[in-house]
Design a protein around this motif. Sequence first.
Motif, PDB file in Angstrom:
ATOM      1  N   ASP A  72       4.922  -2.019  -5.278  1.00  0.00           N
ATOM      2  CA  ASP A  72       4.765  -0.606  -5.615  1.00  0.00           C
ATOM      3  C   ASP A  72       3.454  -0.335  -6.341  1.00  0.00           C
ATOM      4  OD1 ASP A  72       7.470   0.720  -4.854  1.00  0.00           O
ATOM      5  OD2 ASP A  72       8.031  -1.138  -5.855  1.00  0.00           O
ATOM      6  N   ALA A  73       2.928  -1.316  -7.052  1.00  0.00           N
ATOM      7  CA  ALA A  73       1.650  -1.160  -7.752  1.00  0.00           C
ATOM      8  C   ALA A  73       1.010  -2.534  -7.894  1.00  0.00           C
ATOM      9  CB  ALA A  73       1.847  -0.515  -9.126  1.00  0.00           C
TER      10      ALA A  73
ATOM     11  N   VAL B 295       1.101  -0.883  -1.834  1.00  0.00           N
ATOM     12  CA  VAL B 295       0.233  -1.685  -0.968  1.00  0.00           C
ATOM     13  C   VAL B 295       0.970  -2.932  -0.483  1.00  0.00           C
ATOM     14  CG1 VAL B 295      -1.898  -0.902  -2.058  1.00  0.00           C
ATOM     15  CG2 VAL B 295      -0.707  -2.895  -2.986  1.00  0.00           C
ATOM     16  N   ASP B 296       0.474  -3.462   0.606  1.00  0.00           N
ATOM     17  CA  ASP B 296       0.917  -4.768   1.109  1.00  0.00           C
ATOM     18  C   ASP B 296      -0.119  -5.810   0.691  1.00  0.00           C
ATOM     19  OD1 ASP B 296       3.306  -4.048   2.446  1.00  0.00           O
ATOM     20  OD2 ASP B 296       2.125  -3.246   4.113  1.00  0.00           O
ATOM     21  N   LEU B 297       0.347  -7.005   0.369  1.00  0.00           N
ATOM     22  CA  LEU B 297      -0.536  -8.109   0.005  1.00  0.00           C
ATOM     23  C   LEU B 297      -0.459  -9.185   1.079  1.00  0.00           C
ATOM     24  CD1 LEU B 297       0.358  -8.428  -3.808  1.00  0.00           C
ATOM     25  CD2 LEU B 297      -1.428  -7.021  -2.745  1.00  0.00           C
ATOM     26  N   ARG B 298      -1.597  -9.805   1.361  1.00  0.00           N
ATOM     27  CA  ARG B 298      -1.617 -10.892   2.336  1.00  0.00           C
ATOM     28  C   ARG B 298      -2.763 -11.835   2.006  1.00  0.00           C
ATOM     29  NH1 ARG B 298      -1.501  -9.674   7.720  1.00  0.00           N
ATOM     30  NH2 ARG B 298      -0.496  -7.654   7.357  1.00  0.00           N
ATOM     31  N   LEU B 299      -2.622 -13.080   2.413  1.00  0.00           N
ATOM     32  CA  LEU B 299      -3.711 -14.048   2.279  1.00  0.00           C
ATOM     33  C   LEU B 299      -4.757 -13.772   3.362  1.00  0.00           C
ATOM     34  CD1 LEU B 299      -1.694 -17.317   1.579  1.00  0.00           C
ATOM     35  CD2 LEU B 299      -3.218 -16.124  -0.016  1.00  0.00           C
ATOM     36  N   PRO B 300      -6.032 -14.001   3.077  1.00  0.00           N
ATOM     37  CA  PRO B 300      -7.066 -13.784   4.095  1.00  0.00           C
ATOM     38  C   PRO B 300      -6.771 -14.603   5.354  1.00  0.00           C
ATOM     39  CG  PRO B 300      -8.056 -14.156   1.943  1.00  0.00           C
ATOM     40  CD  PRO B 300      -6.600 -14.470   1.800  1.00  0.00           C
TER      41      PRO B 300
ATOM     42  N   VAL C  63      -5.637  -6.648  -0.112  1.00  0.00           N
ATOM     43  CA  VAL C  63      -4.792  -5.515  -0.456  1.00  0.00           C
ATOM     44  C   VAL C  63      -4.888  -4.491   0.676  1.00  0.00           C
ATOM     45  CG1 VAL C  63      -4.334  -3.683  -2.125  1.00  0.00           C
ATOM     46  CG2 VAL C  63      -5.174  -5.912  -2.911  1.00  0.00           C
ATOM     47  N   VAL C  64      -3.766  -4.182   1.311  1.00  0.00           N
ATOM     48  CA  VAL C  64      -3.740  -3.270   2.453  1.00  0.00           C
ATOM     49  C   VAL C  64      -2.864  -2.073   2.116  1.00  0.00           C
ATOM     50  CG1 VAL C  64      -3.223  -3.024   4.906  1.00  0.00           C
ATOM     51  CG2 VAL C  64      -3.980  -5.248   3.993  1.00  0.00           C
ATOM     52  N   PRO C  65      -3.380  -0.830   2.213  1.00  0.00           N
ATOM     53  CA  PRO C  65      -2.544   0.336   1.942  1.00  0.00           C
ATOM     54  C   PRO C  65      -1.372   0.410   2.914  1.00  0.00           C
ATOM     55  CG  PRO C  65      -4.861   0.925   1.994  1.00  0.00           C
ATOM     56  CD  PRO C  65      -4.779  -0.472   2.517  1.00  0.00           C
ATOM     57  N   ARG C  66      -0.240   0.875   2.398  1.00  0.00           N
ATOM     58  CA  ARG C  66       0.934   1.055   3.265  1.00  0.00           C
ATOM     59  C   ARG C  66       0.989   2.456   3.814  1.00  0.00           C
ATOM     60  NH1 ARG C  66       6.270  -1.306   0.424  1.00  0.00           N
ATOM     61  NH2 ARG C  66       5.282  -0.619  -1.499  1.00  0.00           N
TER      62      ARG C  66
END
Length: 349
Positions: free
Chosen positions: A267-268, A253-258, A346-349
């Motif tokens: 990777d997890a 997943v990719d992580l980002r601030l709102p 959390v955004v799926p890649r």
Amino acid sequence: MTHNTPLSPRPLSHLGEAAQCRVLTTRALREHGVSTTVANERCRPGGPWQLLLPGVYLLRQGPPTSDERLHAALLYAGAERSPSPSRPGSLERAGHGPPAPAREAVITGLAALSLHGFAAAPSLRALDRIDVLVPRARRLRSTGCVRVVRGHGLPQPEEITGLPVAPVPRALADAVAQLTDAGIVRRLLIESVRGGHCEAAAVVAELTQARLLGRPHVVDAVDTLLAEGRALAEGRLYEMVFRHWLPEPCWNVDLRLPGGPPLGGVDAYWPDQAVALELDTRAPREDGAAQWSEYARKREALEGLGITVVHLTPGKLRESLEQQAAVVRTALMTAAERDPAEYVVVVPR
């Protein structure tokens, strides 16, 4: 003893049938009481011996076996000693072979890969040349079945069938340096990781050191190698989670601030515990510094938000899956003791 005196078999009678006992140097024969003149006479047409390499004799006629060729190559390079005649019969009584090789040379290239058990490497019998790695300062020429490969330093060899053999990454680099067939190069590189011989990063490091990444067919093979290495590491990561009963994370997943910029991919990720796991599959290539800078930036940003980052390498997963599972479990269990992390998307890649 004159040159016309019949040679007595007695000085050599204590030697066994092992390849290293059938292949002797000029010096070893002299220690056994056999002069160079007599040895050369025995190598004449119809004689019982043959000269395999300069100063290296096979004490029988007929084609040499693979073991005999390997020992002859090392003797020519000065990497091992012939059996000592100091105490006749002592080798058989003690049950030991010849003295341990002096590490002045090691088998490398395709011969080494064959000894390591590579299916994609030709058999020893099929090889016309045996690559022997020696220090760059050694004054030694390629001749006969021996190709001399020079290096700034010798790697710590692995002992296979009693022979000093270059580790897989170094043997691969020396083999690839002589190969132009892209398919063979790709198969050898993939087998190195798929067969569990080593990690992709170690192979790329040796190829980089040997300055082979400028060759297009090598670059293509390395890209395939890295993809294969990452796929195997991800498979071990899934195995670690499910075999050791860890909570299932959000995978890849990719992580980002709102409403903010992306923080990077992991990777997890375990959202409830704010634990991120990243596989370090970076390979030491020309852009290594930039890769490390990007990795360090991402880790600093995540940890600044209160997210625990667990860093694993493919090698750690391959060698100690249970220990790495314990590292992740500890990070998850101690989440309650830390200050709450910032909320991230959390955004799926």
